[in-house]
Structures are given as structure tokens and as C-alpha cells.
Design a protein around this motif. Structure first.
Motif, PDB file in Angstrom:
ATOM      1  N   ARG A   1       0.838  -1.193   0.000  1.00 39.01           N
ATOM      2  CA  ARG A   1       0.000   0.000   0.000  1.00 39.01           C
ATOM      3  C   ARG A   1       0.876   1.247   0.000  1.00 39.01           C
ATOM      4  NH1 ARG A   1      -5.298  -0.567   1.613  1.00 39.01           N
ATOM      5  NH2 ARG A   1      -5.951  -2.727   1.792  1.00 39.01           N
ATOM      6  N   PRO A   2       0.874   2.017  -1.103  1.00 39.76           N
ATOM      7  CA  PRO A   2       1.729   3.207  -1.191  1.00 39.76           C
ATOM      8  C   PRO A   2       1.506   4.175  -0.039  1.00 39.76           C
ATOM      9  CG  PRO A   2       0.736   2.705  -3.321  1.00 39.76           C
ATOM     10  CD  PRO A   2       0.088   1.810  -2.327  1.00 39.76           C
ATOM     11  N   ALA A   3       0.228   4.371   0.355  1.00 43.22           N
ATOM     12  CA  ALA A   3      -0.048   5.341   1.418  1.00 43.22           C
ATOM     13  C   ALA A   3       0.613   4.916   2.713  1.00 43.22           C
ATOM     14  CB  ALA A   3      -1.555   5.476   1.623  1.00 43.22           C
ATOM     15  N   GLU A   4       0.578   3.624   2.980  1.00 44.83           N
ATOM     16  CA  GLU A   4       1.161   3.126   4.205  1.00 44.83           C
ATOM     17  C   GLU A   4       2.671   3.256   4.155  1.00 44.83           C
ATOM     18  OE1 GLU A   4      -0.722  -0.287   6.877  1.00 44.83           O
ATOM     19  OE2 GLU A   4       0.292  -0.989   5.093  1.00 44.83           O
ATOM     20  N   SER A   5       3.234   2.946   2.997  1.00 45.35           N
ATOM     21  CA  SER A   5       4.682   3.022   2.849  1.00 45.35           C
ATOM     22  C   SER A   5       5.166   4.454   3.026  1.00 45.35           C
ATOM     23  CB  SER A   5       5.103   2.511   1.470  1.00 45.35           C
ATOM     24  OG  SER A   5       4.682   1.172   1.305  1.00 45.35           O
ATOM     25  N   ALA A   6       4.382   5.412   2.517  1.00 51.99           N
ATOM     26  CA  ALA A   6       4.791   6.801   2.612  1.00 51.99           C
ATOM     27  C   ALA A   6       4.876   7.256   4.050  1.00 51.99           C
ATOM     28  CB  ALA A   6       3.802   7.694   1.846  1.00 51.99           C
ATOM     29  N   GLY A   7       3.973   6.736   4.873  1.00 49.25           N
ATOM     30  CA  GLY A   7       3.987   7.138   6.273  1.00 49.25           C
ATOM     31  C   GLY A   7       5.025   6.402   7.075  1.00 49.25           C
ATOM     32  N   ALA A   8       5.713   5.462   6.456  1.00 47.14           N
ATOM     33  CA  ALA A   8       6.638   4.643   7.202  1.00 47.14           C
ATOM     34  C   ALA A   8       8.080   4.970   6.878  1.00 47.14           C
ATOM     35  CB  ALA A   8       6.361   3.171   6.903  1.00 47.14           C
ATOM     36  N   HIS A   9       8.376   6.204   6.505  1.00 47.13           N
ATOM     37  CA  HIS A   9       9.735   6.633   6.215  1.00 47.13           C
ATOM     38  C   HIS A   9      10.442   5.654   5.296  1.00 47.13           C
ATOM     39  CE1 HIS A   9       9.699   9.762   9.309  1.00 47.13           C
ATOM     40  NE2 HIS A   9       9.042   8.899  10.028  1.00 47.13           N
ATOM     41  N   PRO A  10      10.923   6.076   4.147  1.00 46.76           N
ATOM     42  CA  PRO A  10      11.605   5.182   3.227  1.00 46.76           C
ATOM     43  C   PRO A  10      12.682   4.411   3.944  1.00 46.76           C
ATOM     44  CG  PRO A  10      11.389   7.391   2.284  1.00 46.76           C
ATOM     45  CD  PRO A  10      10.900   7.460   3.681  1.00 46.76           C
ATOM     46  N   GLY A  11      13.380   5.056   4.862  1.00 45.57           N
ATOM     47  CA  GLY A  11      14.407   4.332   5.609  1.00 45.57           C
ATOM     48  C   GLY A  11      13.988   4.224   7.043  1.00 45.57           C
ATOM     49  N   GLY A  12      12.947   3.446   7.314  1.00 38.99           N
ATOM     50  CA  GLY A  12      12.476   3.296   8.683  1.00 38.99           C
ATOM     51  C   GLY A  12      13.583   2.878   9.615  1.00 38.99           C
ATOM     52  N   ALA A  13      14.440   1.978   9.129  1.00 43.78           N
ATOM     53  CA  ALA A  13      15.535   1.499   9.954  1.00 43.78           C
ATOM     54  C   ALA A  13      16.494   2.626  10.302  1.00 43.78           C
ATOM     55  CB  ALA A  13      16.280   0.380   9.224  1.00 43.78           C
ATOM     56  N   GLY A  14      16.525   3.702   9.465  1.00 44.19           N
ATOM     57  CA  GLY A  14      17.420   4.814   9.716  1.00 44.19           C
ATOM     58  C   GLY A  14      17.060   5.617  10.951  1.00 44.19           C
ATOM     59  N   LEU A  15      15.855   5.390  11.476  1.00 48.81           N
ATOM     60  CA  LEU A  15      15.447   6.079  12.700  1.00 48.81           C
ATOM     61  C   LEU A  15      16.293   5.644  13.886  1.00 48.81           C
ATOM     62  CD1 LEU A  15      11.560   5.875  12.394  1.00 48.81           C
ATOM     63  CD2 LEU A  15      12.974   7.915  12.131  1.00 48.81           C
ATOM     64  N   LEU A  16      16.757   4.408  13.855  1.00 46.20           N
ATOM     65  CA  LEU A  16      17.510   3.834  14.975  1.00 46.20           C
ATOM     66  C   LEU A  16      18.924   3.480  14.544  1.00 46.20           C
ATOM     67  CD1 LEU A  16      14.821   1.339  16.374  1.00 46.20           C
ATOM     68  CD2 LEU A  16      15.144   3.754  16.975  1.00 46.20           C
ATOM     69  N   THR A  17      19.845   3.575  15.483  1.00 51.91           N
ATOM     70  CA  THR A  17      21.209   3.138  15.199  1.00 51.91           C
ATOM     71  C   THR A  17      21.237   1.615  15.101  1.00 51.91           C
ATOM     72  OG1 THR A  17      21.814   2.882  17.521  1.00 51.91           O
ATOM     73  CG2 THR A  17      22.084   5.086  16.549  1.00 51.91           C
ATOM     74  N   SER A  18      22.317   1.081  14.567  1.00 51.20           N
ATOM     75  CA  SER A  18      22.431  -0.381  14.449  1.00 51.20           C
ATOM     76  C   SER A  18      22.359  -1.051  15.812  1.00 51.20           C
ATOM     77  CB  SER A  18      23.733  -0.758  13.730  1.00 51.20           C
ATOM     78  OG  SER A  18      24.851  -0.239  14.424  1.00 51.20           O
ATOM     79  N   ARG A  19      22.964  -0.422  16.827  1.00 50.11           N
ATOM     80  CA  ARG A  19      22.908  -0.990  18.181  1.00 50.11           C
ATOM     81  C   ARG A  19      21.489  -0.974  18.718  1.00 50.11           C
ATOM     82  NH1 ARG A  19      25.625  -4.469  21.031  1.00 50.11           N
ATOM     83  NH2 ARG A  19      27.542  -3.339  21.521  1.00 50.11           N
ATOM     84  N   GLU A  20      20.751   0.120  18.465  1.00 48.35           N
ATOM     85  CA  GLU A  20      19.366   0.204  18.933  1.00 48.35           C
ATOM     86  C   GLU A  20      18.488  -0.819  18.225  1.00 48.35           C
ATOM     87  OE1 GLU A  20      19.551   5.007  19.988  1.00 48.35           O
ATOM     88  OE2 GLU A  20      18.730   4.300  18.079  1.00 48.35           O
TER      89      GLU A  20
END
Length: 285
Positions: free
Chosen positions: A208-227
Motif C-alpha cells: 500500500r503506497p499510502a502506508e509506505s509513505a507514512g513509514a519513512h523510506p528508511g524506517g531502519a534509519g530512525l535507529l542506530t544499528s545498536r538500537e
């Protein structure tokens, strides 16, 4: 996967060997509603209604591991959607167990004894729910899938699904349960709920494009690798002390990381953090 003392408990069928029909499970719906009391019937209606609001994987997780547990208590749920090729499935698993749910998916796909036998029995018994024992006395005791389910205390599996116009499985849903929590009432509920499970799970597979848009293209980028690493262990049910031991850092350091994770994801607790991470695809299992 495990059940009582017979490999399968299915609706009595003239072609089934006697040892597979000692305690038949009725697949019919006529009169079966009497198995449920008024409160259970109301709960069943609410569960079915809630399924209509499932549109993403984290919705499906919350629904199946939340309200659905009220009527069908299970340790894990394995969902399989058939690909174009025969006996080839897309598989996903859902569990609140500390074990990695993805293990169940991989083992389900790789299993060459129990899963084909379950499917064959389901087809031969007019597509009625099939109960399979996987304990030490079961013929499937050496199956890696059965052994993994045994580790989370599941000694019975109940499988039911949907089928295409040619009578071949379209989807299969396997509930891994403890034998003492399973009876005709639960099997009846599974038979009624599976069509809703199928529709809800298929919706979660749609991009779902709308859902993907709200989920930051780089969702993983919100957290560090350790987090992210710490959050994965939290998802597997580990405490701060356990995570610290695994990662060889102090529990206080883990606690500080957890607080940062909660702030970055804008959630109040660890459970909400896991659910949001699943929605943002930070956790992929």
C-alpha cells in the motif's frame, strides 16, 4: 506441533485408518453454535468484525496475538499462501514466544513429512480442520518443525485453510497449541475464523503506497544499528539484563538505549516500540 495421542484428529471419514479417527473433529457447522455460550458468541462476532480493520502486518499481529487468543489460545500461528507452483508456499509466522517466529516459517517450507501429510489429510477429509500430534509419541516427533514447536510448549497443531476452484489449497493456517487448551469448541471457532484470517492476511500482503509513505523510506534509519539490535532482542522477549549479557554491555546501558528507542519511535513502552517497528519495517521477521 503436537496433539493428543494420535497423529491426526480429523472428521471421521471412511477412507481414514482407524488410528486417525479415534476422536473425530466435526467439520460441519449445523448445530455447532451450541458449543459456544452467549459471551463466546459475542466475542466471536467482535473478533470477526475486528478482522475487517486489519490492513498491515502489525495489525494482523495485534489481532491474532490479542483478541483472537481469547477464543483460540495458541503459542504460534503459521500462515501459508500457495504460490503458482504446487506445494510451494509464501509463509509467515506470528507468536509472542521468545523464539524467533521466522524459524517456524522456514521449517514449515522445508518440512517434507508432517506438512504434506497434513495437507493430504485435509483434502481427503472434505477440507475440515485437521488436528495433528507432534509429541514424543508422534510419528512426526523427529520433524525439526515439531521439535521447535515443542520448545515453546505446543504439543498439538490444528490446520485449516481455504481452497481454489480446483480443490487445491489456496491458504493454510496452522495453530500450534497446548493439548489441554484445545477441544471441539476451539476447532469450531477456527473453522469459522479461517475465512476472515485469509482475507485479513491477504490484505497485509498488498503493498500500500499510502502506508509506505507514512513509514519513512528508511524506517531502519530512525535507529542506530545498536538500537535495532537491542530492539530485536526485546521483540524476542529478552529483559534488559538478558540483553546486556548477550551483547556484553551493562543493563544500565541497555536501559539507556531502550529509552532512546522509545523517544525516537514516539511510543510509551517496549510493546508499542515493537509494534511500531514492525509497522515501519525496522523489524523484519
Amino acid at each position: 506441533m503436537q496433539a493428543s495421542e494420535r497423529p491426526f484428529t480429523a472428521e471421521r471419514h471412511p477412507e481414514l485408518p482407524a488410528h486417525q479417527s479415534q476422536a473425530p473433529v466435526s467439520g460441519g457447522t449445523s448445530g455447532s453454535a451450541t458449543l459456544l455460550d452467549p459471551l463466546e458468541l459475542e466475542s466471536l462476532k467482535l473478533i470477526m468484525d475486528a478482522s475487517l480493520r486489519v490492513h498491515a502486518r502489525h495489525h494482523f499481529f495485534t489481532w491474532t496475538q490479542g483478541v483472537l487468543q481469547d477464543l483460540v489460545k495458541h503459542e504460534a500461528l503459521i500462515c501459508a499462501l500457495r504460490n503458482a507452483e504446487p506445494m510451494s508456499f509464501q509463509v509467515d509466522s506470528f507468536s509472542t514466544s521468545p523464539l524467533e517466529p521466522a524459524l517456524f516459517s522456514d521449517m514449515f517450507r522445508q518440512d517434507t513429512s508432517m506438512v504434506p501429510h497434513i495437507i493430504k489429510t485435509w483434502e481427503e477429509n472434505s477440507y475440515r480442520p485437521v488436528v495433528c500430534e507432534t509429541g514424543a509419541a508422534s510419528q512426526f516427533a523427529q520433524s525439526s518443525l515439531a521439535r521447535e514447536l515443542n520448545r515453546i510448549g505446543a504439543d498439538t497443531v490444528i490446520t485449516h485453510g481455504t481452497y481454489d476452484p480446483f480443490g487445491k489449497p489456496a491458504s493454510l493456517f496452522t495453530f500450534a497449541c497446548r493439548a489441554q487448551t484445545m477441544g471441539q469448541k476451539q476447532v469450531y471457532c477456527i473453522e469459522l475464523i479461517v475465512p476472515f484470517l485469509h482475507q485479513a492476511w491477504v490484505r497485509t500482503r498488498i503493498d500500500r503506497p499510502a502506508e509506505s509513505a507514512g513509514a519513512h523510506p528508511g524506517g531502519a534509519g530512525l535507529l542506530t544499528s545498536r538500537e535495532q539490535e537491542i530492539l530485536r532482542w526485546i521483540h524476542l522477549g529478552k529483559s534488559n539484563i538478558e540483553v546486556g549479557t548477550i551483547l556484553e554491555i551493562s543493563p544500565l546501558t541497555v536501559k539507556n538505549h531502550v529509552q532512546k528507542i522509545l523517544r525516537k519511535l514516539n511510543v510509551q513502552n517496549r510493546t508499542q516500540a515493537v509494534v511500531k517497528a514492525l509497522a515501519l519495517r525496522i523489524l523484519n521477521n
